[in-house]
Design a protein around this motif. Structure first.
Motif, PDB file in Angstrom:
ATOM      1  N   ARG A 109       0.828  -1.210   0.000  1.00 57.51           N
ATOM      2  CA  ARG A 109       0.000   0.000   0.000  1.00 57.51           C
ATOM      3  C   ARG A 109       0.864   1.262   0.000  1.00 57.51           C
ATOM      4  O   ARG A 109       0.543   2.245  -0.658  1.00 57.51           O
ATOM      5  N   TRP A 110       1.957   1.250   0.752  1.00 58.26           N
ATOM      6  CA  TRP A 110       2.860   2.402   0.781  1.00 58.26           C
ATOM      7  C   TRP A 110       3.438   2.638  -0.614  1.00 58.26           C
ATOM      8  O   TRP A 110       3.492   3.779  -1.080  1.00 58.26           O
ATOM      9  N   ASN A 111       3.868   1.580  -1.268  1.00 59.44           N
ATOM     10  CA  ASN A 111       4.429   1.716  -2.611  1.00 59.44           C
ATOM     11  C   ASN A 111       3.386   2.265  -3.596  1.00 59.44           C
ATOM     12  O   ASN A 111       3.718   3.058  -4.478  1.00 59.44           O
ATOM     13  N   GLU A 112       2.123   1.861  -3.433  1.00 62.00           N
ATOM     14  CA  GLU A 112       1.057   2.413  -4.276  1.00 62.00           C
ATOM     15  C   GLU A 112       0.914   3.916  -4.039  1.00 62.00           C
ATOM     16  O   GLU A 112       0.776   4.692  -4.985  1.00 62.00           O
ATOM     17  N   LEU A 113       0.950   4.323  -2.793  1.00 61.76           N
ATOM     18  CA  LEU A 113       0.833   5.738  -2.449  1.00 61.76           C
ATOM     19  C   LEU A 113       1.996   6.536  -3.032  1.00 61.76           C
ATOM     20  O   LEU A 113       1.799   7.597  -3.621  1.00 61.76           O
ATOM     21  N   VAL A 114       3.195   6.028  -2.903  1.00 65.39           N
ATOM     22  CA  VAL A 114       4.376   6.710  -3.441  1.00 65.39           C
ATOM     23  C   VAL A 114       4.264   6.831  -4.957  1.00 65.39           C
ATOM     24  O   VAL A 114       4.552   7.885  -5.533  1.00 65.39           O
ATOM     25  N   LEU A 116       1.510   6.892  -6.762  1.00 67.75           N
ATOM     26  CA  LEU A 116       0.484   7.890  -7.079  1.00 67.75           C
ATOM     27  C   LEU A 116       1.006   9.307  -6.884  1.00 67.75           C
ATOM     28  O   LEU A 116       0.746  10.195  -7.707  1.00 67.75           O
ATOM     29  N   ALA A 117       1.727   9.515  -5.807  1.00 63.16           N
ATOM     30  CA  ALA A 117       2.288  10.847  -5.536  1.00 63.16           C
ATOM     31  C   ALA A 117       3.296  11.223  -6.615  1.00 63.16           C
ATOM     32  O   ALA A 117       3.309  12.362  -7.098  1.00 63.16           O
ATOM     33  N   LYS A 120       1.391  12.103  -9.832  1.00 59.19           N
ATOM     34  CA  LYS A 120       0.752  13.414  -9.712  1.00 59.19           C
ATOM     35  C   LYS A 120       1.790  14.517  -9.856  1.00 59.19           C
ATOM     36  O   LYS A 120       1.557  15.522 -10.526  1.00 59.19           O
TER      37      LYS A 120
END
Length: 128
Positions: A109-114, A116-117, A120
């Protein structure tokens, strides 16, 4: 605390002198006034006034105002340390040498967030 295997002669003797000094109680009395404990607690007792020992190690109410290492009032008379005595606090310590069950999920999940950031950020840079 440990010694380097490369020590020998006078340096090795000095290292052992330092370890022995550290564990003789004086240093433990200083760190006790900061809320920490020494692994060898009995020598500390000889260097720590009874009212401090009773509060920090026995978990008893402070009989009087207790000062820190610089002489400032740190503990007011009547205060009781949360968690109780040294032994009671020690019984609540849990240590493990394993990865939590949630570790892999959290990393994904952390890797997904990174990602996405980062995406963006790239999009915004191109637009400007």
């Amino acid at each position: 605390m440990c010694l380097s295997r490369h020590l020998e002669g006078r340096r090795l003797d000095q290292a052992y002198e330092r370890l022995n000094w550290y564990l003789d109680g004086y240093a433990g009395a200083l760190v006790a006034k900061q809320g920490y404990y020494m692994s060898a607690s009995e020598p500390v007792k000889a260097h720590l006034p009874a009212e401090y020992w009773d509060y920090w190690y026995e978990g008893l109410p402070a009989r009087e105002d207790l000062t820190d290492v610089e002489g400032r009032i740190a503990i007011k008379a009547g205060h009781i340390r949360a968690g109780g005595s040294w032994k009671a606090r020690g019984r609540n310590i849990a240590i493990w040498n394993t990865t939590m069950d949630e570790h892999n999920y959290v990393v994904r999940r952390w890797n997904e967030l990174v990602a996405l950031a980062a995406q963006k950020y790239r999009v915004q840079r191109r637009a400007s």
